[in-house]
Design a protein around this motif. Structure first.
Motif, PDB file in Angstrom:
ATOM      1  N   ASN A  23       0.723  -1.853  -0.193  1.00 26.01           N
ATOM      2  CA  ASN A  23      -0.057   0.352   0.683  1.00 26.01           C
ATOM      3  C   ASN A  23       0.712   1.436  -0.269  1.00 26.01           C
ATOM      4  O   ASN A  23       1.084   2.105   1.080  1.00 26.01           O
ATOM      5  CB  ASN A  23      -1.281  -0.079   0.977  1.00 26.01           C
ATOM      6  N   LEU A  24       1.240   1.778  -1.272  1.00 22.81           N
ATOM      7  CA  LEU A  24       1.708   3.699  -1.294  1.00 22.81           C
ATOM      8  C   LEU A  24       1.201   3.921  -2.221  1.00 22.81           C
ATOM      9  O   LEU A  24       1.121   5.060  -3.024  1.00 22.81           O
ATOM     10  CB  LEU A  24       3.087   2.792  -1.866  1.00 22.81           C
ATOM     11  N   ALA A 286      15.401   4.184  -7.984  1.00 21.62           N
ATOM     12  CA  ALA A 286      14.536   2.923  -9.019  1.00 21.62           C
ATOM     13  C   ALA A 286      14.289   3.774 -10.649  1.00 21.62           C
ATOM     14  O   ALA A 286      14.436   2.666 -11.577  1.00 21.62           O
ATOM     15  CB  ALA A 286      13.939   2.151  -7.972  1.00 21.62           C
ATOM     16  N   ILE A 287      13.470   4.969 -10.219  1.00 19.60           N
ATOM     17  CA  ILE A 287      13.001   5.426 -11.527  1.00 19.60           C
ATOM     18  C   ILE A 287      13.917   5.733 -12.436  1.00 19.60           C
ATOM     19  O   ILE A 287      13.422   5.580 -13.513  1.00 19.60           O
ATOM     20  CB  ILE A 287      11.691   6.081 -11.437  1.00 19.60           C
ATOM     21  N   GLU A 288      15.220   5.960 -12.310  1.00 23.16           N
ATOM     22  CA  GLU A 288      16.188   6.945 -13.109  1.00 23.16           C
ATOM     23  C   GLU A 288      17.172   5.498 -13.543  1.00 23.16           C
ATOM     24  O   GLU A 288      16.953   5.729 -15.003  1.00 23.16           O
ATOM     25  CB  GLU A 288      16.774   7.390 -12.507  1.00 23.16           C
ATOM     26  N   ALA A 289      16.384   4.440 -13.031  1.00 21.24           N
ATOM     27  CA  ALA A 289      16.977   2.811 -14.136  1.00 21.24           C
ATOM     28  C   ALA A 289      16.535   2.865 -15.363  1.00 21.24           C
ATOM     29  O   ALA A 289      16.391   2.430 -16.228  1.00 21.24           O
ATOM     30  CB  ALA A 289      17.378   2.214 -12.898  1.00 21.24           C
ATOM     31  N   VAL A 290      15.561   3.427 -15.314  1.00 16.18           N
ATOM     32  CA  VAL A 290      14.251   3.140 -16.250  1.00 16.18           C
ATOM     33  C   VAL A 290      14.209   4.499 -17.409  1.00 16.18           C
ATOM     34  O   VAL A 290      13.348   4.583 -17.877  1.00 16.18           O
ATOM     35  CB  VAL A 290      13.051   2.485 -16.000  1.00 16.18           C
ATOM     36  N   GLY A 291      14.720   5.190 -17.039  1.00 15.64           N
ATOM     37  CA  GLY A 291      14.887   6.559 -17.683  1.00 15.64           C
ATOM     38  C   GLY A 291      13.502   7.754 -16.843  1.00 15.64           C
ATOM     39  O   GLY A 291      12.817   8.563 -17.609  1.00 15.64           O
ATOM     40  N   LEU A 292      12.406   7.365 -15.941  1.00 12.78           N
ATOM     41  CA  LEU A 292      11.713   8.421 -15.159  1.00 12.78           C
ATOM     42  C   LEU A 292      12.553   9.490 -14.320  1.00 12.78           C
ATOM     43  O   LEU A 292      13.805   8.508 -13.637  1.00 12.78           O
ATOM     44  CB  LEU A 292      11.027   7.523 -14.573  1.00 12.78           C
ATOM     45  N   GLU A 293      11.672  10.449 -13.998  1.00 13.19           N
ATOM     46  CA  GLU A 293      11.867  11.949 -12.883  1.00 13.19           C
ATOM     47  C   GLU A 293      11.142  11.834 -11.533  1.00 13.19           C
ATOM     48  O   GLU A 293      10.305  11.815 -12.425  1.00 13.19           O
ATOM     49  CB  GLU A 293      12.645  12.691 -13.616  1.00 13.19           C
ATOM     50  N   LEU A 294      11.337  12.386 -10.929  1.00 12.43           N
ATOM     51  CA  LEU A 294      10.649  12.391  -9.636  1.00 12.43           C
ATOM     52  C   LEU A 294      10.052  14.235 -10.615  1.00 12.43           C
ATOM     53  O   LEU A 294      10.771  14.935 -11.285  1.00 12.43           O
ATOM     54  CB  LEU A 294      11.612  13.408  -8.401  1.00 12.43           C
ATOM     55  N   HIS A 325      -0.592  -6.841  -9.643  1.00 17.70           N
ATOM     56  CA  HIS A 325       1.035  -7.553  -9.194  1.00 17.70           C
ATOM     57  C   HIS A 325       0.793  -7.084  -7.381  1.00 17.70           C
ATOM     58  O   HIS A 325       1.480  -6.874  -6.999  1.00 17.70           O
ATOM     59  CB  HIS A 325       1.755  -6.904 -10.009  1.00 17.70           C
ATOM     60  N   GLY A 326      -0.172  -6.682  -7.025  1.00 16.61           N
ATOM     61  CA  GLY A 326       0.042  -5.908  -5.956  1.00 16.61           C
ATOM     62  C   GLY A 326       0.228  -4.962  -4.825  1.00 16.61           C
ATOM     63  O   GLY A 326       0.700  -4.904  -4.031  1.00 16.61           O
ATOM     64  N   VAL A 327       0.088  -4.057  -5.674  1.00 12.55           N
ATOM     65  CA  VAL A 327       1.234  -3.204  -5.821  1.00 12.55           C
ATOM     66  C   VAL A 327       0.477  -2.080  -5.915  1.00 12.55           C
ATOM     67  O   VAL A 327      -0.234  -1.643  -6.689  1.00 12.55           O
ATOM     68  CB  VAL A 327       2.636  -2.763  -6.325  1.00 12.55           C
ATOM     69  N   HIS A 328      -0.131  -0.849  -4.913  1.00 14.79           N
ATOM     70  CA  HIS A 328      -0.968   0.241  -5.142  1.00 14.79           C
ATOM     71  C   HIS A 328      -0.781   1.613  -4.974  1.00 14.79           C
ATOM     72  O   HIS A 328       0.390   1.600  -4.220  1.00 14.79           O
ATOM     73  CB  HIS A 328      -2.102   0.086  -4.119  1.00 14.79           C
ATOM     74  N   VAL A 329      -0.517   2.605  -6.018  1.00 16.27           N
ATOM     75  CA  VAL A 329       0.251   4.193  -6.167  1.00 16.27           C
ATOM     76  C   VAL A 329      -1.123   4.346  -6.142  1.00 16.27           C
ATOM     77  O   VAL A 329      -2.569   4.324  -6.438  1.00 16.27           O
ATOM     78  CB  VAL A 329       1.426   3.573  -6.966  1.00 16.27           C
ATOM     79  N   VAL A 358       8.521   0.580   0.593  1.00 19.34           N
ATOM     80  CA  VAL A 358       9.131   1.377  -0.281  1.00 19.34           C
ATOM     81  C   VAL A 358      10.190   1.334  -1.900  1.00 19.34           C
ATOM     82  O   VAL A 358      10.023   1.017  -3.148  1.00 19.34           O
ATOM     83  CB  VAL A 358       9.126   3.032   0.279  1.00 19.34           C
ATOM     84  N   LEU A 359      10.571   0.626  -1.138  1.00 20.29           N
ATOM     85  CA  LEU A 359      12.166  -0.218  -2.214  1.00 20.29           C
ATOM     86  C   LEU A 359      11.274  -1.016  -2.689  1.00 20.29           C
ATOM     87  O   LEU A 359      12.012  -0.678  -4.278  1.00 20.29           O
ATOM     88  CB  LEU A 359      13.262  -0.438  -1.349  1.00 20.29           C
ATOM     89  N   LYS A 360      10.568  -1.932  -2.287  1.00 16.99           N
ATOM     90  CA  LYS A 360       9.964  -3.074  -2.840  1.00 16.99           C
ATOM     91  C   LYS A 360       9.024  -2.015  -4.370  1.00 16.99           C
ATOM     92  O   LYS A 360       8.670  -2.659  -5.134  1.00 16.99           O
ATOM     93  CB  LYS A 360       9.781  -3.902  -2.313  1.00 16.99           C
ATOM     94  N   GLY A 361       8.271  -1.041  -3.661  1.00 19.35           N
ATOM     95  CA  GLY A 361       7.475  -0.584  -4.709  1.00 19.35           C
ATOM     96  C   GLY A 361       7.856   0.210  -5.874  1.00 19.35           C
ATOM     97  O   GLY A 361       7.235  -0.469  -6.620  1.00 19.35           O
ATOM     98  N   ALA A 362       8.779   1.092  -5.470  1.00 18.42           N
ATOM     99  CA  ALA A 362       9.672   1.760  -6.198  1.00 18.42           C
ATOM    100  C   ALA A 362      10.106   0.918  -7.241  1.00 18.42           C
ATOM    101  O   ALA A 362      10.213   0.810  -8.735  1.00 18.42           O
ATOM    102  CB  ALA A 362      10.586   2.788  -5.645  1.00 18.42           C
ATOM    103  N   GLN A 363      10.701  -0.151  -7.486  1.00 18.96           N
ATOM    104  CA  GLN A 363      10.916  -1.364  -8.131  1.00 18.96           C
ATOM    105  C   GLN A 363      10.459  -1.856  -8.410  1.00 18.96           C
ATOM    106  O   GLN A 363      10.090  -1.966 -10.028  1.00 18.96           O
ATOM    107  CB  GLN A 363      12.344  -1.814  -7.742  1.00 18.96           C
ATOM    108  N   LYS A 364       9.460  -2.393  -8.052  1.00 16.47           N
ATOM    109  CA  LYS A 364       8.091  -2.786  -9.418  1.00 16.47           C
ATOM    110  C   LYS A 364       6.975  -1.888  -9.989  1.00 16.47           C
ATOM    111  O   LYS A 364       7.070  -2.002 -11.047  1.00 16.47           O
ATOM    112  CB  LYS A 364       6.973  -2.998  -8.327  1.00 16.47           C
ATOM    113  N   LEU A 365       7.517  -0.519  -9.819  1.00 17.12           N
ATOM    114  CA  LEU A 365       6.547  -0.196 -10.363  1.00 17.12           C
ATOM    115  C   LEU A 365       7.442   0.389 -11.757  1.00 17.12           C
ATOM    116  O   LEU A 365       7.226   0.459 -13.054  1.00 17.12           O
ATOM    117  CB  LEU A 365       6.969   1.696  -9.809  1.00 17.12           C
TER     118      LEU A 365
END
Lengths: 381, 381
Positions: A23-24, A286-294, A325-329, A358-365
Motif C-alpha cells: 500500500n503506497l 529506482a525510477i532513474e534506472a528506467v529513464g523516469l524522473e521525480l 501485481h498487488g502494488v497500490h499507488v 518503498v524500495l520494493k514498490g519503487a522497483q516494481k513500478l
C-alpha cells in the motif's frame, strides 16, 4: 465497491487488499513507532485517566499550543475559542464547505487532492480552478470569487506558498472582501511552510480560515485531530456547522498530540525527515534506472510524484498493471479535478512507509513501466 | 459562542464550563472505568502494535462481530462490505443524509435528538414529523415520503420500536418503495431493543439503512465507532459519500471495541445497567420530593426526561437558573424539532455520570424548581 473512483476509494482498495499487497497510496504515516514514540504510546492508559479528571478545555488548549508551536504557528488564536478540534482535517474541510453560502463561487488550487474539491462541490459551491502557476505569478481571482482555497504545502506537488505570496493573496482578499482558506494538512513535514501563517493573514486584515492536521505526521492509526481555526472577521456560521458534526474531539487523542508534538521538537522531526528523504532517494534511484524522473524534485512532503514521458504508457495503464501485481499507488488524473487529462502523465507514491516497502514498490513500478514500454515498442515495430 | 442554540451547543457549553460545573447534558458515558475496563485500557499500547501488523479488514470484521453480536444483531451483514466504520454515529448519519437525493421528502420520528433532523435538513431534504403515537399506531406515511427515519430506542424518550411494529414498517416500506432508516445509537443500553433488527428488515424485503454506535456504552473519551450498515437493495451512493468523509476508522479503536464488547457480554452490561438504574432512582427520589415525575418511567436509556407541570416554571426558565448555578441539563424543546413548544414542559438529565454527580444535579434541579415555583406563587399572591 467499484461504483465510484476517487483517490480515497483507491486508497480503501489498497488498505483492504485481502492478498496483503503493498500500500503506497495514502499520505498517512504507516510506519513502525520510533523508540521515543513507543514510549509515548505506552502512556496512553495514563492519558485516559487524565482525560477523566482534567478539564477538557485545559487538555485542548495544551494540545493546540504544543502542536501549533511545534510547526511555527505562534500567532494561531489559541485559547480564544476560534480553534475547533475535529476528528480529521477532512471533517474540518466539510464544516467549512457547509458554512459557506451554497451557490457561492470559490477558487481552489489546481491540482490538489480531489477530496477537497469534492467536499466543496457536494455542498453546492461553484468551483473555479486556480493553477499553481497563477499562485506563483500572484495572479489572484476577483469577483465573483468570494473565497480562495490554497493547499499549503500542496498535495501532491509539495508546492509551498511563499510568505510574500501569502501576504499578497491576503491583501488582495482583504481589498476584495474575500476569505482566504488555507489547508495546511501537510505543513508539519515542511520547514519552509512553517512561517507564521496567522501573523501574515492578520497583518493583512484578511478574513481567513486555516485547517491544520496532526494526521500526516505520526503513525497513530487514525488517532488524530484536524484543527479548524478562523479569524475574528469570519462571519460564516462555522460554529453551527461544527456543532452539527461533533460535540468534541477525544481528550485522549489531544493528550497524545501534546506528547508527540513534544517529541517532534526534541528530535522527532529530524528522525521523520531523514526517513522520508531516504525513501525519496530510493524511489529516485529506482525510477532513474528506467529513464523516469521525480516531477517535484524539491518537494519535502511524504509523497512523491513521478513524471511519465508523453510518448510512453500512461498512469492509468501503469496503475492497473501494478494493482494486478498487488502494488497500490495513485494515478494523478483525479488530483487535476478540473481537467483530469492534464494529470495523466503523473503517478504518486507514498514515502511514509517502511523503507523496504518503498524500495520494493519503487522497483516494481520501474519494472512495470519498463515492461509496458517494451510492449508498446514491440507493437510499433 | 452563543450565535446558535442547538442541543450540541448546550452540551459544548457544559463540557467547557470554565468554572467546572456539573455536566448532565450529553448522552456520552462520562464515568470512571470499571476494574475490567481499566484492564482493557491498559492493553491499548499492545492494540497499537497489533494495528501495525494485522490486516485492517480482519481487525474491522472482528470488531463488527464482537459488537453487533453483543447487542443481538446476528443477521447484520458482517464481512460483506456493507458495514462502514465511521468516526461517529453523527458522521454516519451525515453520510446517509448526503447520499439521499436532495429535495426528497423523508419522515423523521418526533421528538428525537435535534441533530438528526438538522443533518438531513442541511443536506437539502424535506422533513415531515412522524409522532411516537403514529409509530405505536402503525400509522406509516405514504407518498411523497421516500424514507422513514426511526431512532430505536428513541432519544430522549427511550421508546423502543417493538419487533412487530418494525416488521409492519418494513413491509409497508417494501410495498411503497421506501427506505427504512434506523438510528440504533442507544440500542446497546436496552435489552428490549436488541431483537435482531436486520432479520426483521430482510424478511420483509425492505430497503434499509441501520446506524449503530459504540459511543454511548463505554467511558472511552470519544474513542468510538459509528457503523453504517445497508441492505443489498440500497441504491443510494453511500460508498461515494463515505469515501468523501474518511479513509478508515482507527484500527486501535476497533480493537478497543472488540475487547470492551467482550467485557460487555461477560458482566459489563449488568454493571452498567445497575449503575444507570441506581442513578435513575436517585433522580426520581429527588424530584418526587418537589412534586415532579419522570416522563418516561420505563425508559432504560442513560438519560431521563423530567415532566414539568403545565402551570409552573417552564424548562427554559429552569435551564437558565440551573446554568447560573453551574448545573447543565437539557431543556427539551429542541428535541421537538418540528414543534418546539410541545417540548417546553420537559427537561433531560444524563444518568451515565458518577453517582454523586447525578445526585447533586438532581437535588439542585429539584431545589431550583421549588424556588421558581415559590417565586411564581409569591407573584400571584
Amino acid at each position: 465497491m467499484s461504483d465510484v473512483v476517487n483517490l480515497t476509494t483507491m486508497e480503501v482498495d489498497a488498505l483492504t487488499d485481502a492478498d496483503g499487497g503493498l500500500n503506497l497510496t495514502d499520505g498517512h504515516a504507516r510506519l513502525g513507532l520510533t523508540a521515543e514514540q513507543a514510549a509515548i504510546v505506552a502512556g496512553i492508559p495514563e492519558m485516559f485517566a487524565q482525560a477523566s479528571c482534567r478539564p477538557f478545555q485545559d487538555i485542548e488548549r495544551e494540545a493546540h499550543t504544543a502542536f501549533l508551536h511545534a510547526v511555527g504557528q505562534y500567532s494561531a488564536p489559541i485559547g480564544t475559542g476560534r480553534i475547533f478540534s475535529c476528528y480529521s482535517s477532512t471533517l474540518a474541510t466539510d464544516i467549512v464547505a457547509r458554512a459557506l453560502p451554497a451557490g457561492a463561487t470559490i477558487a481552489v488550487l489546481h491540482p490538489t487532492f480531489d477530496n477537497i474539491a469534492d467536499l466543496f462541490t457536494t455542498r453546492g459551491l461553484n468551483l473555479v480552478p486556480m493553477s499553481e502557476q497563477a499562485l506563483m505569478n500572484k495572479d489572484w481571482p476577483g469577483a465573483p470569487v468570494s473565497a480562495i482555497v490554497v493547499t499549503h504545502p500542496n498535495n501532491p506537488t509539495g508546492l509551498v506558498t511563499p510568505r510574500g505570496h501569502l501576504r499578497s493573496l491576503a491583501e488582495h482578499a482583504a481589498r476584495n472582501g474575500q476569505t482566504v482558506i488555507i489547508d495546511a494538512s501537510f505543513r508539519g513535514q515542511v520547514p519552509d511552510a512553517q512561517y507564521d501563517t496567522y501573523e501574515v493573514l492578520e497583518a493583512a486584515g484578511a478574513d481567513w480560515i486555516v485547517i491544520e492536521d496532526t494526521g500526516k505526521l505520526w503513525p497513530t492509526h487514525e488517532l488524530k485531530i484536524g484543527m479548524l481555526a478562523f479569524s475574528e472577521r469570519t462571519r460564516y456560521p462555522l460554529y453551527r456547522a461544527f456543532s452539527e458534526s461533533l460535540l468534541a474531539a477525544s481528550p485522549v487523542v489531544l493528550r497524545l498530540v501534546t506528547e508527540l508534538a513534544g517529541d517532534w521538537v526534541a528530535g522527532g522531526r529530524e528522525r521523520a525527515r531523514d526517513m522520508v528523504e531516504r525513501n525519496r532517494a530510493v524511489v529516485r534511484e529506482a525510477i532513474e534506472a528506467v529513464g523516469l524522473e521525480l516531477a517535484d524534485p524539491v518537494s519535502q512532503i511524504s509523497v512523491a510524484r513521478i513524471a511519465l514521458p508523453q510518448d510512453g504508457p500512461g498512469s492509468g495503464e501503469l496503475y492497473r498493471k501494478l494493482v494486478a501485481h498487488g502494488v497500490h499507488v495513485l494515478p494523478c488524473a483525479p488530483f487535476h479535478w478540473a481537467d483530469p487529462k492534464s494529470g495523466e502523465r503523473f503517478i504518486r507514491i507514498s514515502l511514509a512507509r517502511p523503507h523496504d516497502t518503498v524500495l520494493k514498490g519503487a522497483q516494481k513500478l520501474a519494472q512495470a513501466f519498463a515492461e509496458l514500454s517494451a510492449d508498446e515498442d514491440a507493437l510499433v515495430a
